[in-house]
Design a protein around this motif. Structure first.
Motif, PDB file in Angstrom:
ATOM      1  N   GLU A 140       0.835  -1.205   0.000  1.00  0.00           N
ATOM      2  CA  GLU A 140       0.000   0.000   0.000  1.00  0.00           C
ATOM      3  C   GLU A 140       0.870   1.256   0.000  1.00  0.00           C
ATOM      4  N   ALA A 141       1.913   1.269   0.842  1.00  0.00           N
ATOM      5  CA  ALA A 141       2.810   2.428   0.882  1.00  0.00           C
ATOM      6  C   ALA A 141       3.602   2.548  -0.419  1.00  0.00           C
ATOM      7  N   ILE A 142       4.012   1.427  -0.984  1.00  0.00           N
ATOM      8  CA  ILE A 142       4.757   1.456  -2.250  1.00  0.00           C
ATOM      9  C   ILE A 142       3.882   2.027  -3.361  1.00  0.00           C
ATOM     10  N   ALA A 143       2.619   1.626  -3.402  1.00  0.00           N
ATOM     11  CA  ALA A 143       1.708   2.139  -4.426  1.00  0.00           C
ATOM     12  C   ALA A 143       1.479   3.635  -4.251  1.00  0.00           C
ATOM     13  N   GLU A 144       1.376   4.097  -3.008  1.00  0.00           N
ATOM     14  CA  GLU A 144       1.186   5.526  -2.757  1.00  0.00           C
ATOM     15  C   GLU A 144       2.407   6.329  -3.206  1.00  0.00           C
ATOM     16  N   ALA A 145       3.603   5.803  -2.933  1.00  0.00           N
ATOM     17  CA  ALA A 145       4.821   6.497  -3.351  1.00  0.00           C
ATOM     18  C   ALA A 145       4.917   6.552  -4.871  1.00  0.00           C
ATOM     19  N   LYS A 146       4.600   5.463  -5.548  1.00  0.00           N
ATOM     20  CA  LYS A 146       4.662   5.446  -7.009  1.00  0.00           C
ATOM     21  C   LYS A 146       3.637   6.402  -7.613  1.00  0.00           C
ATOM     22  N   GLU A 147       2.495   6.543  -6.957  1.00  0.00           N
ATOM     23  CA  GLU A 147       1.483   7.475  -7.461  1.00  0.00           C
ATOM     24  C   GLU A 147       1.979   8.918  -7.368  1.00  0.00           C
ATOM     25  N   LEU A 148       2.619   9.264  -6.252  1.00  0.00           N
ATOM     26  CA  LEU A 148       3.172  10.608  -6.108  1.00  0.00           C
ATOM     27  C   LEU A 148       4.288  10.858  -7.125  1.00  0.00           C
TER      28      LEU A 148
ATOM     29  N   GLU B 186      18.527   2.444  -0.778  1.00  0.00           N
ATOM     30  CA  GLU B 186      17.364   2.196   0.072  1.00  0.00           C
ATOM     31  C   GLU B 186      16.275   3.209  -0.251  1.00  0.00           C
ATOM     32  N   GLY B 187      15.037   2.773  -0.110  1.00  0.00           N
ATOM     33  CA  GLY B 187      13.911   3.669  -0.320  1.00  0.00           C
ATOM     34  C   GLY B 187      13.480   3.738  -1.774  1.00  0.00           C
ATOM     35  N   ILE B 188      12.468   4.568  -2.017  1.00  0.00           N
ATOM     36  CA  ILE B 188      11.914   4.766  -3.354  1.00  0.00           C
ATOM     37  C   ILE B 188      12.364   6.131  -3.849  1.00  0.00           C
ATOM     38  N   TRP B 189      13.060   6.129  -4.971  1.00  0.00           N
ATOM     39  CA  TRP B 189      13.572   7.357  -5.575  1.00  0.00           C
ATOM     40  C   TRP B 189      13.192   7.359  -7.056  1.00  0.00           C
ATOM     41  N   GLY B 190      12.627   8.453  -7.502  1.00  0.00           N
ATOM     42  CA  GLY B 190      12.242   8.535  -8.905  1.00  0.00           C
ATOM     43  C   GLY B 190      11.180   7.532  -9.301  1.00  0.00           C
ATOM     44  N   GLY B 191      10.386   7.087  -8.353  1.00  0.00           N
ATOM     45  CA  GLY B 191       9.322   6.134  -8.644  1.00  0.00           C
ATOM     46  C   GLY B 191       9.774   4.695  -8.751  1.00  0.00           C
ATOM     47  N   LEU B 192      11.019   4.398  -8.399  1.00  0.00           N
ATOM     48  CA  LEU B 192      11.544   3.036  -8.495  1.00  0.00           C
ATOM     49  C   LEU B 192      11.949   2.538  -7.116  1.00  0.00           C
ATOM     50  N   THR B 193      11.645   1.277  -6.861  1.00  0.00           N
ATOM     51  CA  THR B 193      12.017   0.664  -5.592  1.00  0.00           C
ATOM     52  C   THR B 193      13.486   0.240  -5.637  1.00  0.00           C
ATOM     53  N   GLU B 194      13.953  -0.307  -4.528  1.00  0.00           N
ATOM     54  CA  GLU B 194      15.345  -0.752  -4.456  1.00  0.00           C
ATOM     55  C   GLU B 194      15.640  -1.822  -5.502  1.00  0.00           C
ATOM     56  N   ALA B 195      14.746  -2.803  -5.624  1.00  0.00           N
ATOM     57  CA  ALA B 195      14.967  -3.880  -6.589  1.00  0.00           C
ATOM     58  C   ALA B 195      14.897  -3.363  -8.021  1.00  0.00           C
TER      59      ALA B 195
END
Length: 213
Positions: free
Chosen positions: A48-56, A77-86
């Motif tokens: 849910e948090a990942i989806a919210e970050a990608k939406e922003l 670490e974290g979400i930068w530019g809409g991309l997760t660590e992986a």
């Protein structure tokens, strides 16, 4: 070697190393610190948090700057530019091989931009072609003068090796013929006749005849 012919063209869209002004234009600017940490640094299974970050990040005007900032500073670490660590892992692995000539052009324009290993090598090659001295390259790359001299020497050897492989003729030095010193024998090749200098005959003086006794 690729020659840069558009070094006077402005390199737009590039962020300087010390430029953090893009932070204020981000969609996440002004968020509460705890809320931002929960959204952009979620647990691996907090979908849910990942989806919210990608939406922003999806409508953020500085999304590319945010992603480049994370890549250049090795923020894994974290979400930068809409991309997760992986999702950013392949970008981190391929960053040293990035060759963006806009950044090389920006360097020669005097801008302090981030350069990968491939881009720094391109800068050294073109600095050699432009006839840069080690002092100037050392200031631009913020390295020692000895290191800059070694890099320019490697670039020169690379050009010589390339010309040798392509069969380009190397300029030959003209040897000046010097006259032999006085009293020194002249060496001649076998089978050739050495000219013999002849002395000019001096006019003979007529003999004087005495009177008959």
């Amino acid at each position: 070697m690729r020659h840069i012919t558009t070094h006077d063209a402005p390199a737009t869209g590039l962020r300087g190393i010390a430029d953090t002004s893009w932070h204020t234009r981000g969609a996440c600017h002004g968020m509460d610190v705890e809320d931002a940490d929960a959204v952009f640094f979620p647990l691996p299974r907090d979908h849910e948090a990942i989806a919210e970050a990608k939406e922003l990040c999806g409508w953020c005007p500085v999304r590319s700057d945010c992603l480049n900032y994370a890549l250049e500073n090795v923020l894994k670490e974290g979400i930068w530019g809409g991309l997760t660590e992986a999702e950013r892992r392949p970008w981190h692995d391929g960053l040293p091989q990035r060759l963006d000539y806009r950044r090389v052009i920006a360097f020669f324009q005097g801008r302090d931009v981030h350069l990968t290993e491939a881009e720094r090598q391109a800068v050294v090659d073109h600095a050699y072609v432009r006839g840069w001295r080690p002092d100037r390259l050392a200031v631009g790359l913020q390295i020692s003068r000895k290191h800059a001299r070694d890099l320019l020497r490697q670039a020169a050897n690379k050009v010589l090796d390339r010309d040798r492989r392509q069969g380009a003729p190397r300029p030959k030095k003209k040897r000046q013929k010097t006259a032999p010193a006085a009293g020194r024998p002249v060496t001649t090749k076998p089978g050739t006749r050495q000219p013999v200098s002849r002395q000019a005959a001096s006019p003979s003086t007529p003999a004087s005849f005495g009177k008959a006794a």
